[in-house]
Design a protein around this motif. Sequence first.
Motif, short mmCIF file in Angstrom:
data_model
loop_
_atom_site.label_atom_id
_atom_site.label_comp_id
_atom_site.label_asym_id
_atom_site.label_seq_id
_atom_site.Cartn_x
_atom_site.Cartn_y
_atom_site.Cartn_z
N THR A 60 0.84 -1.20 0.00
CA THR A 60 0.00 0.00 0.00
C THR A 60 0.88 1.25 0.00
OG1 THR A 60 -0.08 0.09 2.41
CG2 THR A 60 -1.79 -1.21 1.31
N SER A 70 0.74 3.64 2.04
CA SER A 70 1.13 3.94 3.42
C SER A 70 2.32 3.08 3.86
CB SER A 70 -0.04 3.76 4.37
OG SER A 70 -0.51 2.42 4.32
N ASP A 71 2.48 1.89 3.27
CA ASP A 71 3.65 1.07 3.58
C ASP A 71 4.93 1.75 3.10
OD1 ASP A 71 2.18 -0.97 4.77
OD2 ASP A 71 1.85 -1.98 2.86
N SER A 127 5.28 4.96 2.76
CA SER A 127 5.45 6.11 3.63
C SER A 127 6.06 5.68 4.97
CB SER A 127 4.10 6.78 3.85
OG SER A 127 4.22 7.87 4.72
N ARG A 128 5.60 4.55 5.49
CA ARG A 128 6.16 4.03 6.75
C ARG A 128 7.64 3.69 6.59
NH1 ARG A 128 1.57 0.54 6.84
NH2 ARG A 128 -0.10 1.62 7.91
#
Length: 147
Positions: free
Chosen positions: A78, A80-81, A83-84
């Motif tokens: 994803t 967000s992964d 971004s993490r």
Amino acid sequence: MTSADSTILRDMARLRKALERRMRIDDRAEELRARQPRRVRDGTLADFDVRGLWRRLRPMLDFDGRGYRALSGEMGVTPSDLSRAGSGQHLSYPKVKAICDWAGLDPNAFYIAPANAGKPRRRPRPTARRQRAFHVSSTETGVSQNA
């Protein structure tokens, strides 16, 4: 007192409140900066160098030119992964593996073994299984009797 004066006083009060809030935030930031840095992990546990992975991955993402959404869809994770990973937060191994497969990197290169770990345990080699021959007595020899 006119309405213009009350408007000015209300605006001044709002600005004062915003300035005080900003000063509290700045004081907190200075307090956190003054603290002695402490390591989150002391080396007793195994770890994964997510920041090292990001240092290798970031130039690839920048060179590609597409956004995180398009790239993450291609990678199988994803947005967000990604971004993490960029902020140094840990990801699950399947997600790290998917990112490394896309980038052509070895995920084991970013593994940090625990400081007090001994040598890896030797496992017995799997014995080579002997290929079993399939013996069948057949009446068919491939040669025609009538010929």
